[in-house]
Design an enzyme around this catalytic site. Structure first.
Site, short mmCIF file in Angstrom:
data_model
loop_
_atom_site.label_atom_id
_atom_site.label_comp_id
_atom_site.label_asym_id
_atom_site.label_seq_id
_atom_site.Cartn_x
_atom_site.Cartn_y
_atom_site.Cartn_z
N ASP A 1 -48.09 2.24 -27.30
CA ASP A 1 -47.13 1.74 -26.30
C ASP A 1 -46.33 2.87 -25.67
O ASP A 1 -45.84 2.73 -24.55
CB ASP A 1 -46.17 0.74 -26.95
CG ASP A 1 -46.87 -0.53 -27.39
OD1 ASP A 1 -47.65 -1.07 -26.60
OD2 ASP A 1 -46.64 -0.97 -28.53
N HIS B 1 -45.39 3.16 -36.21
CA HIS B 1 -46.24 1.96 -36.16
C HIS B 1 -46.21 1.27 -37.51
O HIS B 1 -46.05 1.91 -38.55
CB HIS B 1 -47.68 2.35 -35.80
CG HIS B 1 -48.55 1.20 -35.43
ND1 HIS B 1 -49.28 0.51 -36.37
CD2 HIS B 1 -48.80 0.60 -34.24
CE1 HIS B 1 -49.95 -0.46 -35.76
NE2 HIS B 1 -49.67 -0.44 -34.47
#
Length: 457
Positions: A394, A335
């Site tokens: 995700d 991330h």
């Protein structure tokens, strides 16, 4: 002469291709120029930390702490209005109730509602779900689009025409508009998908269910999308967790920053929301979970015996740009902000496991686990990183949506259905606290040139 768009596109395709080459050749700023002018590309410094460009009280993303003057990576946290999102989810689940509506209230008004306030708020959202008369017939049904995010943006812009006071940017009016959009986006998304399926596939049926007043947002999404309207309590609760986790993520993510930027210009709520939807659509932002799903489809097709070793070897091929889309990316891993772990992914992983048990999808869940472990180890070796590289939200959201039998076309709209709560809160904050149009500087590095008359070029 009759206008034929397809013929015109074909006619000028070669000319446009050549002009594109010229465009590319004349837009070529050397990387060292950014260092020369000390430009933080992506508004992030060399360590990846975002450039501070605003203040917010709505949500906080943390991934570092300072010890003895040095930044030390820590397990990521996400707080809404000072409350840990993990605690919000935990307590709503323990009390056997849905939490997204409470989260919306918290983000918008800065405090947790009591029972009476929450009940009244849910009743108001239920009333606001009603779309304008003939809106579904005239806007959704008559011109369905294959991309649901574009359809969502178009519908939002069309709502401007049905609003009796669309350009009024007072706090009271914008709050009313925001509440209506929060309530209506799930219906617009589901109806748009149904219309597309009817006109563009062999489905052969058109099912339009009205929302149930007593249902939560998550329950209504499943109720409207499913032909038989049936769903289990766990299915609705897990979808509610997804919505809660996606409701906001600080002021600096692309779509929320777009909200601040557009709001600062004084434009209307519908234009602002459409701009944020356009930003969210990008595969580097809200569209990332679709890439995760495509990657796993590719893995399933190419790894017939899904042993840990075989999965490990195939992930290595993906990283070495020899498999899948050959970008060298394992989608859903790592991330831009979280350094050690994404708290949203940790929560969603737990509930994905619960849902996998109910759905008989344990093998798929195990595959996700093995890919995550392989990717973390291989990326660590490849980039010489000592800290773990873990999944982001995700990575698991696509798995959850697939187990819920939700169409892939709605994965990113589901993100928008949740994130509009945060967008609305940030829009209100910008209206109350902003005051100035957001105007960062760009340094022009093009040399001065003398104009050359047309006959001498």
């Amino acid at each position: 002469m009759d206008y034929n768009e397809a013929d015109i596109i074909v006619k000028y395709s070669h000319a446009i291709s050549e002009l594109a080459k010229i465009t590319a050749a004349n837009n070529n700023i050397a990387p060292e120029m950014y260092e020369k002018y000390e430009v933080m590309r992506g508004l992030r410094d060399k360590t990846g930390k975002g450039v501070l460009c605003g203040l917010t009280e709505i949500s906080e993303v943390t991934s570092w702490e300072t010890k003895d003057g040095a930044r030390v990576p820590i397990a990521g946290t996400l707080h809404y209005r000072g409350y840990d999102v993990k605690e919000l989810v935990k307590n709503c689940i323990s009390e056997n109730r849905f939490g997204f509506e409470e989260t919306v209230y918290l983000l918008l008004f800065g405090k947790l509602p009591n029972k009476n306030e929450l009940r009244a708020f849910c009743e108001m959202l239920s009333e606001f779900r009603a779309l304008p008369k003939y809106f579904v017939r005239d806007i959704v049904m008559k011109s369905p689009a294959k991309d649901m995010m574009n359809m969502l943006a178009r519908c939002v812009l069309n709502l401007y025409s049905y609003d009796p006071d669309p350009d009024n940017v007072s706090v009271t009016n914008v709050l009313r508009q925001s509440l209506q959009l929060i309530a209506q986006l799930p219906l617009i998304s589901a109806y748009s998908y149904r219309a597309y399926r009817y006109y563009n596939t062999d489905d052969g049926s058109l099912v339009i269910h009205k929302p149930v007043a007593e249902y939560s947002t998550a329950q209504n999404i499943l109720h409207i999308l499913r032909k038989d309207t049936r769903f289990s309590d766990l299915e609705a609760k897990v979808l509610d967790v997804c919505l809660t986790l996606h409701a906001d993520h600080g002021g600096g993510n692309a779509s929320t920053f777009t909200t601040h930027l557009a709001t600062s210009t004084g434009t209307d709520t519908y234009s602002t929301t459409a701009a944020s939807l356009g930003s969210l659509k990008g595969p580097k932002h809200g569209g990332a979970n679709i890439m995760v799903m495509k990657m796993f489809q590719n893995i399933k097709e190419n790894v017939k015996k899904r042993t840990k070793d075989n999965v490990y070897d195939y992930v290595r091929k993906i990283l070495d740009k020899k498999a899948f889309d050959r970008t060298g990316l394992v989608y859903g891993i790592g991330h831009a902000v979280y350094t050690v772990s994404d708290p949203r992914a940790e929560v969603l992983k737990f509930y994905a496991g619960k849902l996998a048990e109910e759905k008989g999808c344990e093998e798929d869940f195990e595959l996700y686990e093995n890919v995550a472990k392989a990717a973390s180890e291989l990326i660590g070796k490849q980039k010489h990183i000592n800290k773990p590289v873990n999944p982001n939200v995700d990575f698991y959201s696509g798995l959850v949506y697939s187990m819920l039998n939700l169409p892939e076309a709605l994965y990113t709209p589901l993100f928008a259905i949740a994130r509009i709560a945060g967008w609305s809160a940030h829009r209100m904050e910008e209206l109350v606290c902003g005051g100035k149009i957001i105007r960062p500087a760009y340094e022009c590095v093009q040399a001065r040139r003398e104009y050359v008359p047309l006959n001498k070029r």
